[in-house]
Design a protein around this motif. Sequence first.
Motif, short mmCIF file in Angstrom:
data_model
loop_
_atom_site.label_atom_id
_atom_site.label_comp_id
_atom_site.label_asym_id
_atom_site.label_seq_id
_atom_site.Cartn_x
_atom_site.Cartn_y
_atom_site.Cartn_z
N HIS A 82 0.85 -1.20 0.00
CA HIS A 82 0.00 0.00 0.00
C HIS A 82 0.88 1.25 0.00
O HIS A 82 2.12 1.15 0.03
CB HIS A 82 -1.01 -0.04 1.14
N SER A 246 -3.99 5.44 8.67
CA SER A 246 -5.05 4.65 8.06
C SER A 246 -6.14 5.62 7.59
O SER A 246 -6.30 6.70 8.17
CB SER A 246 -5.57 3.72 9.15
N GLU A 248 -9.11 5.52 8.13
CA GLU A 248 -10.14 5.70 9.17
C GLU A 248 -9.71 6.47 10.41
O GLU A 248 -10.54 6.83 11.23
CB GLU A 248 -10.64 4.33 9.63
N SER A 249 -8.38 6.65 10.59
CA SER A 249 -7.96 7.33 11.82
C SER A 249 -6.61 8.02 11.65
O SER A 249 -5.67 7.42 11.12
CB SER A 249 -7.85 6.30 12.96
N GLY A 252 -4.07 5.86 13.64
CA GLY A 252 -3.86 4.44 13.34
C GLY A 252 -2.85 4.29 12.21
O GLY A 252 -2.46 5.25 11.57
N LYS A 253 -2.44 3.06 11.97
CA LYS A 253 -1.44 2.78 10.94
C LYS A 253 -2.15 2.23 9.71
O LYS A 253 -3.00 1.36 9.85
CB LYS A 253 -0.48 1.74 11.52
N MET A 254 -1.80 2.72 8.53
CA MET A 254 -2.35 2.11 7.32
C MET A 254 -1.86 0.67 7.30
O MET A 254 -0.67 0.41 7.23
CB MET A 254 -1.88 2.84 6.07
N SER A 255 -2.80 -0.26 7.45
CA SER A 255 -2.39 -1.65 7.62
C SER A 255 -3.54 -2.55 7.22
O SER A 255 -4.71 -2.17 7.32
CB SER A 255 -2.06 -1.88 9.09
N THR A 256 -3.18 -3.76 6.78
CA THR A 256 -4.23 -4.67 6.35
C THR A 256 -4.47 -5.77 7.37
O THR A 256 -5.28 -6.64 7.14
CB THR A 256 -3.87 -5.32 5.01
N LYS A 263 -9.23 0.72 5.21
CA LYS A 263 -8.17 1.49 5.86
C LYS A 263 -7.09 1.90 4.87
O LYS A 263 -6.26 2.72 5.18
CB LYS A 263 -7.48 0.61 6.92
N VAL A 264 -7.10 1.27 3.69
CA VAL A 264 -5.89 1.23 2.87
C VAL A 264 -6.08 1.77 1.47
O VAL A 264 -7.11 1.53 0.84
CB VAL A 264 -5.44 -0.25 2.76
N TYR A 281 -14.37 7.04 3.27
CA TYR A 281 -13.76 6.56 4.51
C TYR A 281 -12.80 7.52 5.20
O TYR A 281 -12.56 7.38 6.41
CB TYR A 281 -12.99 5.25 4.26
#
Length: 388
Positions: A82, A246, A248-249, A252-256, A263-264, A281
């Motif tokens: 990503h 991410s 959404e936040s 937070g961390k962009m992560s799958t 999120k990504v 999102y």
Amino acid sequence: MAEFRVTPWEVEGEVDYEKLLLQFGADPIPEGIIEELPKPVLLPLKRGYFYAHRDFDKFVEDWKEEKKISVVTGRGPSGPMHLGHILPFYAARWFQEKMGAFVLIPISDDEKYLVRKERKVSEVERFARENLVDILAVGFDPERTRIVIDFEDTYLYKPAVIVAKRVTFSTMKAVFGLTNESNVGWVFYPAVQMVHLFLPQLLLGPHRVLVPVAVDQDPYIRVARDVAEKVGLVKTAGLLSKFMPSLESPFGKMSTSGGVEQKVIWLTDDKETVRRKIMKYAFSGGAPTVEEHRKYGGKPEIDVSFLYLLYFFEEDDRKIREIEESYRSGEMLTGELKAYAAEKIASFLEEHQMRRSKVLDAGPEEKLSEYRLNEEEKRAVLEWGKDL
Ligand code: TYM
């Protein structure tokens, strides 16, 4: 802020980056150093996304004195890449183009195999190949870049053993959060990544090597620094970034992990998909209604679209300040900010994807072969450490 935990294999909760620096013992980027760098300065560095370091000042000093310098940054092929994953590679390209650094790119298929029970060898090998297409698309100079792949490059084993002898089990447990249930491959793997960090020095002799990564990879830099001088090498330098947020936040961390698509942003997402994801999102710092937004204004510092622009996609300093002020004052609406951010991200991706298809057209294996170690270089690695 709630509790959080950051290891190379897991990030839980909302990360407090300042607290993490204290936990890890890295330093904030020294004042004034950005001005010393070649222009245009790497955007995420100028805007504080890369926010901490170890010996980055010494790396810059060595560059100013025209000494040899290198950069190492890698990928553990656990799935498609990503936007967050590719950033350290674009940073490495900047160091190569602007500061003349030699670049070493390791692919840790072994690591990603070891750390998840359900993962198959064939999966990490396939993802390694897929990820390499994206990494090659970044556009490194084949004369001054090498790529190593752990499962294939068995000459890495010998230096890994030499390094492993100098790290105790209790250090591994403390630094990486390993437990008695961790498999022994997992206990050994950090020695392999330490060899990645040392590799430019094994190839070109002792010199300063900088590792630009997100802060989750700092534990490897820490243990490498403890060992470097014991094996006759220069201490590894690190340049640590926050996580790309991410969708959404902002924390937070962009992560799958957990498999949540929303999120990504993937490197293969097209314009329409980027737009849809951002619109739907991306966490907004705007007020709940247009009326309230106009009256009270928005909060750019927690708005994910704004943060993407600030850290990565809006090069123009004046423009980003205008956006910030206009959004904060309530003049610019969330929808407008999102549309602008989506446009910028999509155009970055379009360029990346164009270079990606060129790699595919040229044949990825052939392209990759330009970056592999030649016989002489492999011998240099195997000759290293005879007296250790
Ligand atoms: P990996 O594959 O998990 O991640 C690749 C790189 O991307 C960074 N990263 C992120 N950056 C910003 N935002 C995010 N949301 C985000 N998620 C991940 C990681 O910090 C990393 O820099 N062990 C490594 C691979 C590796 C390596 C190395 C890295 C092997 N040898 C030597 C650096 C130097 C890993 O699993 O990264």
